[in-house]
Design a protein around this motif. Structure first.
Motif, PDB file in Angstrom:
ATOM      1  N   SER A   1      60.473  10.907  -8.175  1.00 29.56           N
ATOM      2  CA  SER A   1      60.522  10.527  -6.772  1.00 29.56           C
ATOM      3  C   SER A   1      61.476   9.363  -6.538  1.00 29.56           C
ATOM      4  CB  SER A   1      59.107  10.162  -6.302  1.00 29.56           C
ATOM      5  OG  SER A   1      59.100   9.752  -4.978  1.00 29.56           O
ATOM      6  N   LEU A   2      61.388   8.346  -7.379  1.00 34.64           N
ATOM      7  CA  LEU A   2      62.248   7.175  -7.232  1.00 34.64           C
ATOM      8  C   LEU A   2      63.718   7.539  -7.436  1.00 34.64           C
ATOM      9  CD1 LEU A   2      62.289   4.133  -6.722  1.00 34.64           C
ATOM     10  CD2 LEU A   2      62.032   3.793  -9.185  1.00 34.64           C
ATOM     11  N   HIS A   3      63.978   8.429  -8.364  1.00 34.18           N
ATOM     12  CA  HIS A   3      65.356   8.870  -8.597  1.00 34.18           C
ATOM     13  C   HIS A   3      65.934   9.530  -7.343  1.00 34.18           C
ATOM     14  CE1 HIS A   3      68.887  10.622 -10.387  1.00 34.18           C
ATOM     15  NE2 HIS A   3      68.476  11.817 -10.053  1.00 34.18           N
ATOM     16  N   LEU A   4      65.142  10.325  -6.678  1.00 34.07           N
ATOM     17  CA  LEU A   4      65.629  11.015  -5.482  1.00 34.07           C
ATOM     18  C   LEU A   4      65.738  10.096  -4.266  1.00 34.07           C
ATOM     19  CD1 LEU A   4      63.609  14.326  -5.823  1.00 34.07           C
ATOM     20  CD2 LEU A   4      66.082  14.076  -6.030  1.00 34.07           C
ATOM     21  N   LEU A   5      64.802   9.177  -4.131  1.00 35.39           N
ATOM     22  CA  LEU A   5      64.706   8.379  -2.911  1.00 35.39           C
ATOM     23  C   LEU A   5      65.380   7.018  -2.997  1.00 35.39           C
ATOM     24  CD1 LEU A   5      60.993   9.223  -2.123  1.00 35.39           C
ATOM     25  CD2 LEU A   5      63.020  10.154  -0.993  1.00 35.39           C
ATOM     26  N   ARG A   6      65.426   6.447  -4.207  1.00 30.13           N
ATOM     27  CA  ARG A   6      66.045   5.137  -4.430  1.00 30.13           C
ATOM     28  C   ARG A   6      65.311   3.992  -3.722  1.00 30.13           C
ATOM     29  NH1 ARG A   6      68.760   6.652  -8.627  1.00 30.13           N
ATOM     30  NH2 ARG A   6      70.551   7.931  -8.251  1.00 30.13           N
ATOM     31  N   ARG A   7      64.113   4.246  -3.240  1.00 30.21           N
ATOM     32  CA  ARG A   7      63.315   3.199  -2.593  1.00 30.21           C
ATOM     33  C   ARG A   7      61.908   3.258  -3.160  1.00 30.21           C
ATOM     34  NH1 ARG A   7      63.936   2.037   3.651  1.00 30.21           N
ATOM     35  NH2 ARG A   7      62.051   0.947   3.039  1.00 30.21           N
ATOM     36  N   HIS A   8      61.459   2.126  -3.676  1.00 27.71           N
ATOM     37  CA  HIS A   8      60.159   2.044  -4.331  1.00 27.71           C
ATOM     38  C   HIS A   8      59.031   2.423  -3.371  1.00 27.71           C
ATOM     39  CE1 HIS A   8      56.846   0.213  -6.622  1.00 27.71           C
ATOM     40  NE2 HIS A   8      57.640   0.392  -7.672  1.00 27.71           N
ATOM     41  N   ASP A   9      59.068   1.889  -2.157  1.00 29.45           N
ATOM     42  CA  ASP A   9      57.983   2.161  -1.198  1.00 29.45           C
ATOM     43  C   ASP A   9      57.935   3.639  -0.813  1.00 29.45           C
ATOM     44  OD1 ASP A   9      60.446   1.760   0.114  1.00 29.45           O
ATOM     45  OD2 ASP A   9      59.491   1.019   1.945  1.00 29.45           O
ATOM     46  N   TRP A  10      59.081   4.257  -0.630  1.00 32.15           N
ATOM     47  CA  TRP A  10      59.105   5.680  -0.286  1.00 32.15           C
ATOM     48  C   TRP A  10      58.613   6.510  -1.473  1.00 32.15           C
ATOM     49  CZ3 TRP A  10      64.343   6.840   2.588  1.00 32.15           C
ATOM     50  CH2 TRP A  10      64.363   6.124   3.798  1.00 32.15           C
ATOM     51  N   ALA A  11      59.040   6.116  -2.678  1.00 33.46           N
ATOM     52  CA  ALA A  11      58.630   6.850  -3.881  1.00 33.46           C
ATOM     53  C   ALA A  11      57.112   6.799  -4.053  1.00 33.46           C
ATOM     54  CB  ALA A  11      59.336   6.282  -5.109  1.00 33.46           C
ATOM     55  N   GLU A  12      56.504   5.646  -3.759  1.00 37.36           N
ATOM     56  CA  GLU A  12      55.047   5.536  -3.834  1.00 37.36           C
ATOM     57  C   GLU A  12      54.378   6.460  -2.824  1.00 37.36           C
ATOM     58  OE1 GLU A  12      54.342   1.364  -3.277  1.00 37.36           O
ATOM     59  OE2 GLU A  12      54.478   0.950  -5.424  1.00 37.36           O
ATOM     60  N   ASP A  13      54.917   6.499  -1.600  1.00 37.68           N
ATOM     61  CA  ASP A  13      54.361   7.377  -0.567  1.00 37.68           C
ATOM     62  C   ASP A  13      54.443   8.843  -0.988  1.00 37.68           C
ATOM     63  OD1 ASP A  13      53.837   5.171   1.007  1.00 37.68           O
ATOM     64  OD2 ASP A  13      55.575   5.455   2.324  1.00 37.68           O
ATOM     65  N   VAL A  14      55.577   9.216  -1.528  1.00 39.39           N
ATOM     66  CA  VAL A  14      55.768  10.600  -1.973  1.00 39.39           C
ATOM     67  C   VAL A  14      54.823  10.929  -3.123  1.00 39.39           C
ATOM     68  CG1 VAL A  14      57.389  12.118  -3.200  1.00 39.39           C
ATOM     69  CG2 VAL A  14      58.094  10.957  -1.101  1.00 39.39           C
ATOM     70  N   LEU A  15      54.649  10.000  -4.051  1.00 38.29           N
ATOM     71  CA  LEU A  15      53.738  10.233  -5.168  1.00 38.29           C
ATOM     72  C   LEU A  15      52.319  10.484  -4.657  1.00 38.29           C
ATOM     73  CD1 LEU A  15      53.356  10.287  -8.266  1.00 38.29           C
ATOM     74  CD2 LEU A  15      52.775   7.862  -8.102  1.00 38.29           C
ATOM     75  N   GLN A  16      51.879   9.654  -3.724  1.00 32.56           N
ATOM     76  CA  GLN A  16      50.535   9.837  -3.170  1.00 32.56           C
ATOM     77  C   GLN A  16      50.417  11.192  -2.471  1.00 32.56           C
ATOM     78  OE1 GLN A  16      49.259   6.753  -0.487  1.00 32.56           O
ATOM     79  NE2 GLN A  16      47.406   7.835   0.062  1.00 32.56           N
ATOM     80  N   ASP A  17      51.399  11.518  -1.673  1.00 30.50           N
ATOM     81  CA  ASP A  17      51.378  12.797  -0.956  1.00 30.50           C
ATOM     82  C   ASP A  17      51.420  13.976  -1.924  1.00 30.50           C
ATOM     83  OD1 ASP A  17      51.350  14.420   1.358  1.00 30.50           O
ATOM     84  OD2 ASP A  17      53.536  14.597   1.314  1.00 30.50           O
ATOM     85  N   ALA A  18      52.227  13.842  -2.994  1.00 26.50           N
ATOM     86  CA  ALA A  18      52.312  14.918  -3.983  1.00 26.50           C
ATOM     87  C   ALA A  18      50.956  15.139  -4.649  1.00 26.50           C
ATOM     88  CB  ALA A  18      53.374  14.591  -5.032  1.00 26.50           C
ATOM     89  N   PHE A  19      50.263  14.075  -4.988  1.00 26.43           N
ATOM     90  CA  PHE A  19      48.963  14.242  -5.634  1.00 26.43           C
ATOM     91  C   PHE A  19      47.902  14.781  -4.676  1.00 26.43           C
ATOM     92  CE2 PHE A  19      50.541  12.123  -9.416  1.00 26.43           C
ATOM     93  CZ  PHE A  19      49.892  12.865 -10.392  1.00 26.43           C
TER      94      PHE A  19
ATOM     95  N   LEU B   1      62.229  15.396  -0.761  1.00 28.42           N
ATOM     96  CA  LEU B   1      63.281  15.954   0.098  1.00 28.42           C
ATOM     97  C   LEU B   1      62.818  16.044   1.550  1.00 28.42           C
ATOM     98  CD1 LEU B   1      64.642  18.701  -2.317  1.00 28.42           C
ATOM     99  CD2 LEU B   1      65.690  16.499  -1.756  1.00 28.42           C
ATOM    100  N   ASP B   2      61.553  16.388   1.752  1.00 28.31           N
ATOM    101  CA  ASP B   2      61.009  16.413   3.119  1.00 28.31           C
ATOM    102  C   ASP B   2      61.047  15.024   3.743  1.00 28.31           C
ATOM    103  OD1 ASP B   2      60.513  19.120   2.976  1.00 28.31           O
ATOM    104  OD2 ASP B   2      58.350  18.904   2.621  1.00 28.31           O
ATOM    105  N   LEU B   3      60.703  14.007   2.957  1.00 26.93           N
ATOM    106  CA  LEU B   3      60.728  12.638   3.468  1.00 26.93           C
ATOM    107  C   LEU B   3      62.153  12.232   3.832  1.00 26.93           C
ATOM    108  CD1 LEU B   3      59.165   9.958   3.984  1.00 26.93           C
ATOM    109  CD2 LEU B   3      59.891   9.296   1.687  1.00 26.93           C
ATOM    110  N   LEU B   4      63.111  12.530   2.964  1.00 27.20           N
ATOM    111  CA  LEU B   4      64.504  12.203   3.259  1.00 27.20           C
ATOM    112  C   LEU B   4      64.967  12.882   4.540  1.00 27.20           C
ATOM    113  CD1 LEU B   4      66.258  12.343  -0.224  1.00 27.20           C
ATOM    114  CD2 LEU B   4      65.954  10.340   1.232  1.00 27.20           C
ATOM    115  N   LYS B   5      64.625  14.130   4.680  1.00 27.07           N
ATOM    116  CA  LYS B   5      65.016  14.880   5.876  1.00 27.07           C
ATOM    117  C   LYS B   5      64.414  14.248   7.127  1.00 27.07           C
ATOM    118  CE  LYS B   5      64.923  19.548   7.768  1.00 27.07           C
ATOM    119  NZ  LYS B   5      64.459  20.912   7.556  1.00 27.07           N
TER     120      LYS B   5
END
Length: 180
Positions: free
Chosen positions: A38-56, A86-90
């Motif tokens: 997630s962090l590799h795709l988003l480059r933002r720690h806070d967004w990556a955390e949000d995506v991780l939570q949503d993914a789980f 990718l959905d978050l980025l969009k």
């Protein structure tokens, strides 16, 4: 220690049956790797955390939909994480098109910070290019794509010991290069 595909599969099937303890074990075993993706795709720690939570959350709700014949548990979870990122980025791009953010961004980012980050990125790229291709590919697959050592062996067709050596030696060389 790396968790086996069989163990992940057992935890995922137990999660599909509502077993919270198994879900917690799945999270403990996989959250670091999925966060890295997630962090590799988003480059933002806070967004990556949000995506991780949503993914789980999605993994919890969709565990019964997993089919072993379509890939490993980790591959399935990585794809969920990637789609969420990718959905978050969009959605962020669409929102950004309707908001004037120029003043807010310039207040947050200092010119020296951008220059420092750019220099670090250039140095890392130079050090990565200095690696032999097999080391570079193995490190990218492990740390940027979130693949396990076993998944890298499947991807490259190389023995497990060789993949581990490429990664270990490559990381050692990277460290020396970045410190030099």
């Amino acid at each position: 220690m790396e968790t086996s595909q069989q163990q992940l599969l057992e935890w995922l099937y137990a999660t599909a049956n509502g077993n919270r303890s198994a879900f917690e074990k799945l999270y403990q075993a996989c959250s670091g790797k999925l966060f890295s993706v997630s962090l590799h795709l988003l480059r933002r720690h806070d967004w990556a955390e949000d995506v991780l939570q949503d993914a789980f959350v999605r993994i919890w709700h969709n565990a019964a939909d997993y089919h072993a014949d379509k890939g490993t548990v980790m591959t399935w979870m990585i794809s969920i994480t990637r789609y969420r990122a990718l959905d978050l980025l969009k959605s962020r791009r669409i929102k950004a098109e309707h908001i004037d953010v120029t003043d807010d961004l310039t207040a947050e980012i200092k010119p020296g910070e951008v220059l420092g980050l750019t220099r670090e990125k250039v140095k890392l790229d130079e050090c990565m290019e200095a690696l032999v291709p097999e080391q570079r590919q193995s490190i990218q697959l492990a740390y940027l794509n979130g693949l396990s050592h076993h998944e890298i062996t499947e991807h490259t067709g190389s023995p497990l010991g060789t993949v581990k050596s490429w990664i270990r030696r490559g990381l050692t060389q990277l460290k020396r290069c970045l410190e030099g």
